[in-house]
Motif scaffolding. Structure first.
Motif, PDB file in Angstrom:
ATOM      1  N   TRP A 320      10.270  25.925  34.253  1.00 46.09           N
ATOM      2  CA  TRP A 320       9.734  26.784  35.323  1.00 46.09           C
ATOM      3  C   TRP A 320      10.798  27.004  36.409  1.00 46.09           C
ATOM      4  CZ3 TRP A 320       4.264  25.700  37.883  1.00 46.09           C
ATOM      5  CH2 TRP A 320       3.954  26.752  38.737  1.00 46.09           C
ATOM      6  N   ARG A 321      11.494  25.897  36.777  1.00 46.60           N
ATOM      7  CA  ARG A 321      12.515  26.034  37.839  1.00 46.60           C
ATOM      8  C   ARG A 321      13.688  26.890  37.370  1.00 46.60           C
ATOM      9  NH1 ARG A 321      11.848  20.013  38.225  1.00 46.60           N
ATOM     10  NH2 ARG A 321      10.079  19.773  39.633  1.00 46.60           N
ATOM     11  N   GLY A 322      14.013  26.815  36.062  1.00 47.66           N
ATOM     12  CA  GLY A 322      15.239  27.461  35.597  1.00 47.66           C
ATOM     13  C   GLY A 322      15.061  28.759  34.834  1.00 47.66           C
ATOM     14  N   GLU A 323      13.870  28.994  34.262  1.00 53.72           N
ATOM     15  CA  GLU A 323      13.755  30.127  33.333  1.00 53.72           C
ATOM     16  C   GLU A 323      12.560  31.035  33.614  1.00 53.72           C
ATOM     17  OE1 GLU A 323      15.352  29.980  29.721  1.00 53.72           O
ATOM     18  OE2 GLU A 323      15.909  27.860  29.679  1.00 53.72           O
ATOM     19  N   ALA A 324      12.003  30.945  34.820  1.00 57.17           N
ATOM     20  CA  ALA A 324      10.832  31.789  35.125  1.00 57.17           C
ATOM     21  C   ALA A 324      11.253  33.257  35.144  1.00 57.17           C
ATOM     22  CB  ALA A 324      10.241  31.391  36.465  1.00 57.17           C
ATOM     23  N   ALA A 325      10.614  34.075  34.304  1.00 50.60           N
ATOM     24  CA  ALA A 325      10.934  35.514  34.279  1.00 50.60           C
ATOM     25  C   ALA A 325       9.650  36.324  34.218  1.00 50.60           C
ATOM     26  CB  ALA A 325      11.808  35.820  33.061  1.00 50.60           C
ATOM     27  N   GLY A 326       8.524  35.648  34.446  1.00 45.40           N
ATOM     28  CA  GLY A 326       7.228  36.327  34.345  1.00 45.40           C
ATOM     29  C   GLY A 326       6.804  36.928  35.673  1.00 45.40           C
ATOM     30  N   ASP A 327       5.589  37.494  35.649  1.00 53.60           N
ATOM     31  CA  ASP A 327       5.090  38.148  36.856  1.00 53.60           C
ATOM     32  C   ASP A 327       4.351  37.195  37.790  1.00 53.60           C
ATOM     33  OD1 ASP A 327       6.229  40.536  36.259  1.00 53.60           O
ATOM     34  OD2 ASP A 327       4.452  41.389  35.289  1.00 53.60           O
ATOM     35  N   ALA A 328       4.105  35.976  37.327  1.00 54.88           N
ATOM     36  CA  ALA A 328       3.419  35.019  38.204  1.00 54.88           C
ATOM     37  C   ALA A 328       4.402  34.478  39.245  1.00 54.88           C
ATOM     38  CB  ALA A 328       2.860  33.877  37.374  1.00 54.88           C
ATOM     39  N   TYR A 329       3.895  34.117  40.403  1.00 57.97           N
ATOM     40  CA  TYR A 329       4.709  33.539  41.480  1.00 57.97           C
ATOM     41  C   TYR A 329       6.001  34.324  41.729  1.00 57.97           C
ATOM     42  CZ  TYR A 329       1.541  29.572  41.198  1.00 57.97           C
ATOM     43  OH  TYR A 329       0.427  28.787  41.210  1.00 57.97           O
ATOM     44  N   PRO A 330       5.900  35.585  42.198  1.00 57.29           N
ATOM     45  CA  PRO A 330       7.129  36.365  42.440  1.00 57.29           C
ATOM     46  C   PRO A 330       8.025  35.652  43.467  1.00 57.29           C
ATOM     47  CG  PRO A 330       5.127  37.651  42.905  1.00 57.29           C
ATOM     48  CD  PRO A 330       4.682  36.282  42.534  1.00 57.29           C
ATOM     49  N   LEU A 331       9.298  35.538  43.137  1.00 50.65           N
ATOM     50  CA  LEU A 331      10.215  34.813  44.025  1.00 50.65           C
ATOM     51  C   LEU A 331      10.330  35.483  45.380  1.00 50.65           C
ATOM     52  CD1 LEU A 331      13.055  33.563  41.654  1.00 50.65           C
ATOM     53  CD2 LEU A 331      11.257  32.246  42.824  1.00 50.65           C
ATOM     54  N   SER A 332      10.071  36.806  45.407  1.00 49.26           N
ATOM     55  CA  SER A 332      10.162  37.528  46.689  1.00 49.26           C
ATOM     56  C   SER A 332       9.123  37.018  47.697  1.00 49.26           C
ATOM     57  CB  SER A 332       9.969  39.030  46.456  1.00 49.26           C
ATOM     58  OG  SER A 332       8.783  39.235  45.709  1.00 49.26           O
ATOM     59  N   LEU A 333       8.119  36.323  47.224  1.00 45.82           N
ATOM     60  CA  LEU A 333       7.117  35.757  48.145  1.00 45.82           C
ATOM     61  C   LEU A 333       7.492  34.353  48.605  1.00 45.82           C
ATOM     62  CD1 LEU A 333       3.682  36.794  46.536  1.00 45.82           C
ATOM     63  CD2 LEU A 333       5.172  38.089  48.058  1.00 45.82           C
ATOM     64  N   PHE A 334       8.575  33.817  48.063  1.00 46.81           N
ATOM     65  CA  PHE A 334       8.949  32.429  48.380  1.00 46.81           C
ATOM     66  C   PHE A 334      10.427  32.355  48.747  1.00 46.81           C
ATOM     67  CE2 PHE A 334       5.249  32.163  45.629  1.00 46.81           C
ATOM     68  CZ  PHE A 334       4.426  31.312  46.350  1.00 46.81           C
ATOM     69  N   SER A 335      10.828  33.169  49.701  1.00 44.36           N
ATOM     70  CA  SER A 335      12.254  33.206  50.028  1.00 44.36           C
ATOM     71  C   SER A 335      12.623  32.111  51.026  1.00 44.36           C
ATOM     72  CB  SER A 335      12.627  34.587  50.579  1.00 44.36           C
ATOM     73  OG  SER A 335      11.804  34.859  51.667  1.00 44.36           O
ATOM     74  N   GLY A 336      13.899  31.830  51.074  1.00 44.91           N
ATOM     75  CA  GLY A 336      14.434  30.860  52.035  1.00 44.91           C
ATOM     76  C   GLY A 336      14.076  29.435  51.658  1.00 44.91           C
ATOM     77  N   GLU A 337      14.528  28.519  52.498  1.00 47.51           N
ATOM     78  CA  GLU A 337      14.312  27.086  52.230  1.00 47.51           C
ATOM     79  C   GLU A 337      12.837  26.714  52.269  1.00 47.51           C
ATOM     80  OE1 GLU A 337      16.222  23.745  54.460  1.00 47.51           O
ATOM     81  OE2 GLU A 337      18.002  24.974  54.023  1.00 47.51           O
ATOM     82  N   ALA A 338      12.144  27.280  53.258  1.00 45.37           N
ATOM     83  CA  ALA A 338      10.714  26.961  53.398  1.00 45.37           C
ATOM     84  C   ALA A 338       9.946  27.492  52.189  1.00 45.37           C
ATOM     85  CB  ALA A 338      10.167  27.568  54.683  1.00 45.37           C
ATOM     86  N   GLY A 339      10.299  28.699  51.736  1.00 41.20           N
ATOM     87  CA  GLY A 339       9.627  29.295  50.572  1.00 41.20           C
ATOM     88  C   GLY A 339       9.860  28.458  49.325  1.00 41.20           C
ATOM     89  N   ALA A 340      11.097  28.016  49.136  1.00 39.49           N
ATOM     90  CA  ALA A 340      11.433  27.217  47.949  1.00 39.49           C
ATOM     91  C   ALA A 340      10.654  25.900  47.953  1.00 39.49           C
ATOM     92  CB  ALA A 340      12.930  26.958  47.909  1.00 39.49           C
ATOM     93  N   ALA A 341      10.552  25.302  49.132  1.00 44.38           N
ATOM     94  CA  ALA A 341       9.832  24.025  49.237  1.00 44.38           C
ATOM     95  C   ALA A 341       8.346  24.231  48.956  1.00 44.38           C
ATOM     96  CB  ALA A 341      10.032  23.425  50.624  1.00 44.38           C
ATOM     97  N   ARG A 342       7.808  25.343  49.473  1.00 44.58           N
ATOM     98  CA  ARG A 342       6.372  25.617  49.264  1.00 44.58           C
ATOM     99  C   ARG A 342       6.093  25.888  47.786  1.00 44.58           C
ATOM    100  NH1 ARG A 342       2.229  25.074  48.535  1.00 44.58           N
ATOM    101  NH2 ARG A 342       0.289  25.751  49.492  1.00 44.58           N
ATOM    102  N   LEU A 343       7.011  26.618  47.144  1.00 45.03           N
ATOM    103  CA  LEU A 343       6.843  26.908  45.713  1.00 45.03           C
ATOM    104  C   LEU A 343       6.905  25.617  44.896  1.00 45.03           C
ATOM    105  CD1 LEU A 343       6.484  28.851  43.362  1.00 45.03           C
ATOM    106  CD2 LEU A 343       8.938  29.320  43.427  1.00 45.03           C
ATOM    107  N   GLU A 344       7.805  24.729  45.291  1.00 44.51           N
ATOM    108  CA  GLU A 344       7.906  23.461  44.560  1.00 44.51           C
ATOM    109  C   GLU A 344       6.613  22.651  44.722  1.00 44.51           C
ATOM    110  OE1 GLU A 344       9.871  22.574  42.254  1.00 44.51           O
ATOM    111  OE2 GLU A 344       9.096  20.538  42.058  1.00 44.51           O
ATOM    112  N   ALA A 345       6.062  22.662  45.919  1.00 50.98           N
ATOM    113  CA  ALA A 345       4.788  21.943  46.138  1.00 50.98           C
ATOM    114  C   ALA A 345       3.696  22.570  45.271  1.00 50.98           C
ATOM    115  CB  ALA A 345       4.398  22.001  47.611  1.00 50.98           C
ATOM    116  N   GLU A 346       3.739  23.891  45.135  1.00 47.50           N
ATOM    117  CA  GLU A 346       2.740  24.587  44.320  1.00 47.50           C
ATOM    118  C   GLU A 346       2.908  24.237  42.836  1.00 47.50           C
ATOM    119  OE1 GLU A 346       0.046  25.870  44.707  1.00 47.50           O
ATOM    120  OE2 GLU A 346      -0.301  27.060  42.894  1.00 47.50           O
ATOM    121  N   ARG A 347       4.163  24.078  42.424  1.00 42.34           N
ATOM    122  CA  ARG A 347       4.385  23.654  41.019  1.00 42.34           C
ATOM    123  C   ARG A 347       3.724  22.297  40.757  1.00 42.34           C
ATOM    124  NH1 ARG A 347      10.132  25.271  41.947  1.00 42.34           N
ATOM    125  NH2 ARG A 347      10.324  27.390  41.131  1.00 42.34           N
TER     126      ARG A 347
END
Ligand code: SR1
Ligand code: MG
Length: 429
Positions: A320-347
């Motif tokens: 998921w961290r390395g090969e996500a290419a699907g339409d779920a969890y668009p990275l554009s909604l999780f930008s920056g350090e805070a976004g990355a941390a929030r996405l990781e918590a969601e994982r």
């Protein structure tokens, strides 16, 4: 392409002689076998519930040939079953070969009309369930099976696939509903009601079977799981991933028989593996020659249960961290350090939910093998019926707790601890 609910023109049930002539006309098969067809040995060895399986050996190699019957082999012609399952099995095998080629048998030939798949002969592999009954440990199993499920589930999910591709993939397997219906009935419904085909170890489990038919907490829990099975097209499942669908040696693992493949909830496949390991564990005392003789094996089984979840979760998250290419969890909604941390918590939250599903499906897969139609040799080969019933009663006790109190099992260690406690429990018969 037409998928047939009744035998199509040209379908016939192959006998050994027919198969020889047939394979002689398939260059890929004839070359693999080698030598003159008259010299090939052919025997039907299928001991599963649905199909014919032939082992064919020639001068230079061997083949396994699987042919679907137009009915359920275990029950007979009174229970018709579409031959199209062979098409879905072939489709699933082809898909799996792209993602985990070393972990499935190579397909040499598929005949849609005869509902037949010819595969490489896996030798000296044995059905894992037989090895577990004998008390054999498989040191490479965890790594192999967790690679298989992590890759199959991740790469067929919305985390990896664009939405249109995912929907096409769901559609490609949607016609396999007759096989899903078997699961819906035999796993999610019949063990909890009076059903003609149910069976259990009588008389010792009569009272438990009756209790399960009256247990509304259990009925709610299994109904929630059934709804999830019916409606959650999360990923392409194997659909019947028990230890009878896995062939092993000390070093190799191959997943076979994906004829139940369809898009369903991921926890169903993971739960199938864990359930069958837990049954191997709880059946083990029924196979010991003297008390304690299988302790090392039993410790390995529980360690394997823990590692199956742990390694699966690690590998799935890595994908998921390395090969996500699907339409779920668009990275554009999780930008920056805070976004990355929030996405990781969601994982992590996603994995916690998946674990809960897995615990529930684990329980369902145990109960069906003890109170439903299709049983397994882990218990069936325990000769003393009272001992068998004891092992089964312990498994049912564990499964009921896992299904009704799922939320209290937040770690795989909690599941293995409950299994240890169940093993020490003495039912009052
Ligand atoms: C009637 S088929 C019974 C069972 O055999 C298969 O292996 C599946 O587990 C199915 O539920
Ligand atoms: Mg099977």
């Amino acid at each position: 392409m037409t998928l047939h609910a009744v035998p199509p023109e040209g379908y016939r049930i192959l006998r050994e002689g027919d198969l020889r002539d047939y394979l002689a006309g398939i260059p890929a098969a004839a070359t693999r076998l080698g030598g003159p067809p008259e010299g090939w040995s052919i025997s039907e060895v299928g001991d599963g519930n649905l199909n014919l399986v032939f082992i064919v050996k020639g001068a230079s190699g061997g083949l396994a040939v699987k042919q679907a019957l137009p009915y359920v082999r275990l029950v007979g012609e009174s229970w018709p079953l579409p031959l199209s399952r062979s098409h879905y099995e072939y489709l699933a095998l082809t898909n799996q070969a792209k993602l985990a080629a070393d972990l499935v048998p190579a397909v040499l030939h598929h005949d849609e009309r005869l509902a037949l798949v010819a595969m490489e002969l896996l030798e000296p592999h044995i059905i894992m369930r037989k090895g577990l009954v004998a008390g054999t440990t498989y040191p490479a199993f965890v790594d192999h099976i967790t690679t298989f499920i992590a890759r199959m589930l991740f790469f067929s999910s919305d985390l990896a696939l664009p939405a249109a591709q995912k929907k096409e993939a769901i559609a490609a397997f949607a016609g396999n509903h007759a096989l899903c219906k078997i699961t819906e009935d035999l796993i999610f419904t019949d063990p909890y009601r009076v059903a003609e085909q149910n069976r259990w170890t009588v008389p010792w489990l009569d009272a438990t079977a009756a209790k399960f038919r009256d247990d509304l907490e259990l009925h709610v829990a299994i109904s929630r799981l059934k709804l999830k099975f019916l409606s959650s097209a999360e990923a392409l499942l194997h659909g019947d991933l028990h230890t009878g669908s896995i062939m092993v040696t000390a070093r190799e693992t191959r997943v076979i028989d994906p004829e139940f493949a369809f898009y369903g909830p991921m926890g169903f496949d993971i739960g199938a593996i864990i359930a069958n390991l837990l049954m191997a564990y709880l059946a083990s005392s029924g196979h010991e020659r003297e008390p304690g003789a299988r302790r090392v094996f039993e410790a390995w089984v529980l360690e394997t249960v823990e590692q199956v979840w742990g390694e699966f979760a690690r590998k799935f998250l890595e994908l998921w961290r390395g090969e996500a290419a699907g339409d779920a969890y668009p990275l554009s909604l999780f930008s920056g350090e805070a976004g990355a941390a929030r996405l990781e918590a969601e994982r992590q939250a996603y994995m916690a939910r998946l674990f809960q599903d897995t615990v529930g499906f684990t329980a369902a897969k145990i109960i069906r093998r003890i109170l439903g139609l299709a049983h397994n040799i882990d218990f069936e080969l325990i000769e003393d019926p009272k001992m068998r019933a004891t092992c089964e009663a312990r498994s049912l006790r564990l499964a009921r707790a896992l299904m009704v109190d799922t939320a209290s099992f937040t770690t795989i260690g909690a599941v293995t601890n409950a299994a240890r406690t169940a093993r020490d429990w003495q039912p009052e018969f």
